[in-house]
Design a protein around this motif. Structure first.
Motif, short mmCIF file in Angstrom:
data_model
loop_
_atom_site.label_atom_id
_atom_site.label_comp_id
_atom_site.label_asym_id
_atom_site.label_seq_id
_atom_site.Cartn_x
_atom_site.Cartn_y
_atom_site.Cartn_z
N TRP A 262 -14.48 -2.15 -1.43
CA TRP A 262 -13.71 -3.26 -2.06
C TRP A 262 -13.90 -3.49 -3.35
N MET B 64 -8.49 -5.78 -7.84
CA MET B 64 -7.19 -4.93 -8.18
C MET B 64 -7.33 -4.82 -9.59
N LEU C 163 -5.42 3.44 -1.50
CA LEU C 163 -5.57 1.98 -1.24
C LEU C 163 -5.17 1.68 0.03
N VAL D 136 -4.55 -4.61 0.70
CA VAL D 136 -4.58 -5.36 -0.43
C VAL D 136 -4.61 -6.96 -0.11
N GLY E 261 -8.72 -5.07 -3.31
CA GLY E 261 -8.25 -4.03 -2.61
C GLY E 261 -9.21 -3.16 -2.12
N ARG F 292 0.40 -0.79 -4.38
CA ARG F 292 0.64 -1.42 -2.86
C ARG F 292 -0.32 -0.58 -1.97
N LYS F 293 -0.19 -0.84 -0.65
CA LYS F 293 -0.75 -0.11 0.20
C LYS F 293 -0.44 1.25 0.24
#
Length: 86
Positions: free
Chosen positions: A74, A77, A54, A57, A62, A18-19
């Motif tokens: 970029w 993922m 990260l 997303v 990501g 996740r972010k």
């Protein structure tokens, strides 16, 4: 009551990134990929050592920022993995 199949092995789910997660690039997934072909022939070691943060997303990509004075990138993922705590 519904019976569960105890003989069926439990499949481990990949960790959902996740972010804000600290990540690094999985060398096996990166080598030979379109992203690797579009980059320098010899990737820098810091992407495999980590940590990178990260930032965003979007779908299967990501946006990663490294703790170095280099551009953000970029990556797919499936090429990223959690960076172990140091």
């Amino acid at each position: 009551m519904a019976e569960t199949d105890a003989a069926a092995p439990a499949k481990a789910k990949p960790v959902a990134l996740r972010k804000g997660a600290l990540v690094r690039v999985n060398r096996d997934a990166y080598n030979g990929s379109t992203e690797a072909d579009a980059s320098d022939p010899t990737p820098p070691d810091y992407i495999f050592d980590g940590p990178g943060e990260l930032l965003v997303v979007k779908g299967k990509y990501g946006h990663v920022r490294w703790n170095r004075p280099v551009p953000d990138v970029w990556l797919r993922m499936d090429q990223l993995e959690p960076c172990p705590a140091r």
